[in-house]
Design a protein around this motif. Structure first.
Motif, PDB file in Angstrom:
ATOM      1  N   LEU A  80       4.632   8.929  -1.050  1.00 34.81           N
ATOM      2  CA  LEU A  80       5.425   8.322   0.016  1.00 34.81           C
ATOM      3  C   LEU A  80       6.334   7.190  -0.444  1.00 34.81           C
ATOM      4  O   LEU A  80       7.220   6.765   0.305  1.00 34.81           O
ATOM      5  CB  LEU A  80       4.493   7.808   1.126  1.00 34.81           C
ATOM      6  CG  LEU A  80       3.590   8.857   1.783  1.00 34.81           C
ATOM      7  CD1 LEU A  80       2.727   8.214   2.855  1.00 34.81           C
ATOM      8  CD2 LEU A  80       4.421   9.982   2.382  1.00 34.81           C
ATOM      9  N   GLU A  81       6.127   6.682  -1.655  1.00 32.91           N
ATOM     10  CA  GLU A  81       6.847   5.482  -2.103  1.00 32.91           C
ATOM     11  C   GLU A  81       8.365   5.642  -2.020  1.00 32.91           C
ATOM     12  O   GLU A  81       9.079   4.731  -1.579  1.00 32.91           O
ATOM     13  CB  GLU A  81       6.415   5.158  -3.542  1.00 32.91           C
ATOM     14  CG  GLU A  81       7.082   3.926  -4.126  1.00 32.91           C
ATOM     15  CD  GLU A  81       8.380   4.233  -4.828  1.00 32.91           C
ATOM     16  OE1 GLU A  81       9.245   3.318  -4.901  1.00 32.91           O
ATOM     17  OE2 GLU A  81       8.557   5.379  -5.284  1.00 32.91           O
ATOM     18  N   ARG A  82       8.896   6.801  -2.386  1.00 34.29           N
ATOM     19  CA  ARG A  82      10.361   6.969  -2.423  1.00 34.29           C
ATOM     20  C   ARG A  82      10.977   7.004  -1.030  1.00 34.29           C
ATOM     21  O   ARG A  82      12.157   6.715  -0.859  1.00 34.29           O
ATOM     22  CB  ARG A  82      10.723   8.234  -3.185  1.00 34.29           C
ATOM     23  CG  ARG A  82      10.446   9.530  -2.423  1.00 34.29           C
ATOM     24  CD  ARG A  82      10.665  10.740  -3.289  1.00 34.29           C
ATOM     25  NE  ARG A  82       9.779  10.706  -4.434  1.00 34.29           N
ATOM     26  CZ  ARG A  82       9.678  11.689  -5.322  1.00 34.29           C
ATOM     27  NH1 ARG A  82      10.434  12.758  -5.199  1.00 34.29           N
ATOM     28  NH2 ARG A  82       8.845  11.601  -6.328  1.00 34.29           N
ATOM     29  N   LEU A 138       0.826  -1.210   0.000  1.00 30.24           N
ATOM     30  CA  LEU A 138       0.000   0.000   0.000  1.00 30.24           C
ATOM     31  C   LEU A 138       0.858   1.258   0.000  1.00 30.24           C
ATOM     32  O   LEU A 138       0.512   2.259  -0.635  1.00 30.24           O
ATOM     33  CB  LEU A 138      -0.997  -0.033   1.164  1.00 30.24           C
ATOM     34  CG  LEU A 138      -0.557   0.414   2.560  1.00 30.24           C
ATOM     35  CD1 LEU A 138      -0.769   1.913   2.764  1.00 30.24           C
ATOM     36  CD2 LEU A 138      -1.358  -0.350   3.619  1.00 30.24           C
ATOM     37  N   TYR A 139       1.999   1.239   0.683  1.00 33.82           N
ATOM     38  CA  TYR A 139       2.867   2.419   0.677  1.00 33.82           C
ATOM     39  C   TYR A 139       3.737   2.489  -0.579  1.00 33.82           C
ATOM     40  O   TYR A 139       4.111   3.579  -1.021  1.00 33.82           O
ATOM     41  CB  TYR A 139       3.735   2.459   1.937  1.00 33.82           C
ATOM     42  CG  TYR A 139       2.961   2.961   3.139  1.00 33.82           C
ATOM     43  CD1 TYR A 139       2.604   4.307   3.239  1.00 33.82           C
ATOM     44  CD2 TYR A 139       2.542   2.095   4.146  1.00 33.82           C
ATOM     45  CE1 TYR A 139       1.875   4.778   4.316  1.00 33.82           C
ATOM     46  CE2 TYR A 139       1.813   2.549   5.234  1.00 33.82           C
ATOM     47  CZ  TYR A 139       1.472   3.896   5.308  1.00 33.82           C
ATOM     48  OH  TYR A 139       0.734   4.360   6.369  1.00 33.82           O
ATOM     49  N   LYS A 140       4.058   1.343  -1.163  1.00 34.04           N
ATOM     50  CA  LYS A 140       4.786   1.349  -2.434  1.00 34.04           C
ATOM     51  C   LYS A 140       3.923   1.902  -3.566  1.00 34.04           C
ATOM     52  O   LYS A 140       4.443   2.373  -4.577  1.00 34.04           O
ATOM     53  CB  LYS A 140       5.246  -0.075  -2.785  1.00 34.04           C
ATOM     54  CG  LYS A 140       6.388  -0.591  -1.927  1.00 34.04           C
ATOM     55  CD  LYS A 140       7.672   0.170  -2.191  1.00 34.04           C
ATOM     56  CE  LYS A 140       8.844  -0.432  -1.433  1.00 34.04           C
ATOM     57  NZ  LYS A 140      10.109   0.329  -1.657  1.00 34.04           N
ATOM     58  N   ALA A 141       2.607   1.840  -3.393  1.00 32.94           N
ATOM     59  CA  ALA A 141       1.683   2.346  -4.414  1.00 32.94           C
ATOM     60  C   ALA A 141       1.368   3.828  -4.234  1.00 32.94           C
ATOM     61  O   ALA A 141       0.646   4.407  -5.055  1.00 32.94           O
ATOM     62  CB  ALA A 141       0.386   1.536  -4.395  1.00 32.94           C
ATOM     63  N   SER A 142       1.897   4.437  -3.180  1.00 30.68           N
ATOM     64  CA  SER A 142       1.622   5.854  -2.920  1.00 30.68           C
ATOM     65  C   SER A 142       2.628   6.727  -3.659  1.00 30.68           C
ATOM     66  O   SER A 142       3.831   6.660  -3.388  1.00 30.68           O
ATOM     67  CB  SER A 142       1.704   6.142  -1.412  1.00 30.68           C
ATOM     68  OG  SER A 142       1.683   7.543  -1.171  1.00 30.68           O
ATOM     69  N   PRO A 143       2.182   7.581  -4.605  1.00 29.07           N
ATOM     70  CA  PRO A 143       3.120   8.453  -5.340  1.00 29.07           C
ATOM     71  C   PRO A 143       3.893   9.395  -4.422  1.00 29.07           C
ATOM     72  O   PRO A 143       5.057   9.712  -4.697  1.00 29.07           O
ATOM     73  CB  PRO A 143       2.207   9.231  -6.286  1.00 29.07           C
ATOM     74  CG  PRO A 143       0.973   8.399  -6.425  1.00 29.07           C
ATOM     75  CD  PRO A 143       0.798   7.737  -5.095  1.00 29.07           C
TER      76      PRO A 143
END
Length: 222
Positions: A150-152, A143-148
């Motif tokens: 927060l992902e980085r 779910l956090y990897k899919a956030s534009p």
């Protein structure tokens, strides 16, 4: 009677006379005038076209004519526009897409818990808790990897405890960031991280009866 008929015929040569269907026909003089008017307009249009053609065919330099120069200028303008667009797209760099992860030397942690309403803690579940923990951990990571936004900065998610009763999972989120107070106060604020998680829970299928279904009202974060 014969005199009157000849008079009527004579009058018809100079004035408008009625046709067989009662439609007024133009006299010979008026028809001729209209033809002359049309010819005058046609002649004027033809003269303008000839004048334009002559001006376009005027020689500017040796065999180079005006229309050749105009075509060259048109192609030159189109070429400049295309090259400008290509150069701009090549040199334009999105600042948001450029970051050096090696400069992310500050760790930020968020802890909390959530409830799994479709599970009841039992001895059998206790023995299988590692598999459940891994599945929950993958769910939070995705779910956090899919956030534009927060992902980085997202580093990892840990599920480190499952409590008995209605199963409650304790978690810890780890983010890494450069030394930047603005990031800490806005992009990586507790509200931002919490809202991304909560929105994910609201997007869950309401009829999901899987073991990793998370009660959206049970989410806590600090």
């Amino acid at each position: 009677m014969e005199f009157e008929l000849q008079a009527m015929i004579g009058n018809g040569n100079d004035d408008q006379v009625a046709g067989n269907n009662g439609v007024l026909l133009l006299s010979g003089c008026e028809a001729e005038a209209q033809r002359n008017q049309k010819n005058k307009y046609s002649h004027r249009e033809m003269s303008a076209m000839c004048r334009i053609r002559e001006e376009l065919n005027m020689k500017v330099f040796r065999k180079l004519t005006v229309w050749m120069v105009l075509v060259f200028i048109l192609f030159l303008i189109v070429g400049v526009i295309i090259i400008s667009l290509a150069v701009c797209s090549a040199i334009h760099k999105d600042v948001d897409e450029e970051f050096d992860r090696s400069s992310f030397n500050v760790s930020l942690y968020f802890n909390g818990s959530f409830q799994l309403p479709n599970l009841v803690f039992t001895e059998e579940l206790s023995s299988e808790s590692q598999a459940l923990t891994d599945e929950l951990q993958l769910k939070v990571v995705d779910l956090y990897k899919a956030s534009p936004a927060l992902e980085r900065y997202f580093s990892k998610a840990d599920i480190y405890a499952l409590r008995n009763g209605s199963v409650i999972a304790d978690y810890q989120l780890t983010f890494v960031m450069p030394e930047d107070d603005q990031l800490r106060n806005f992009t990586l604020s507790r509200e931002m991280v919490y809202n991304v998680f909560r929105q994910f829970l609201y997007d869950q299928e309401p009829n999901d009866s899987g073991p990793t279904y998370i009660d959206r009202l049970s989410l806590t974060m600090f």
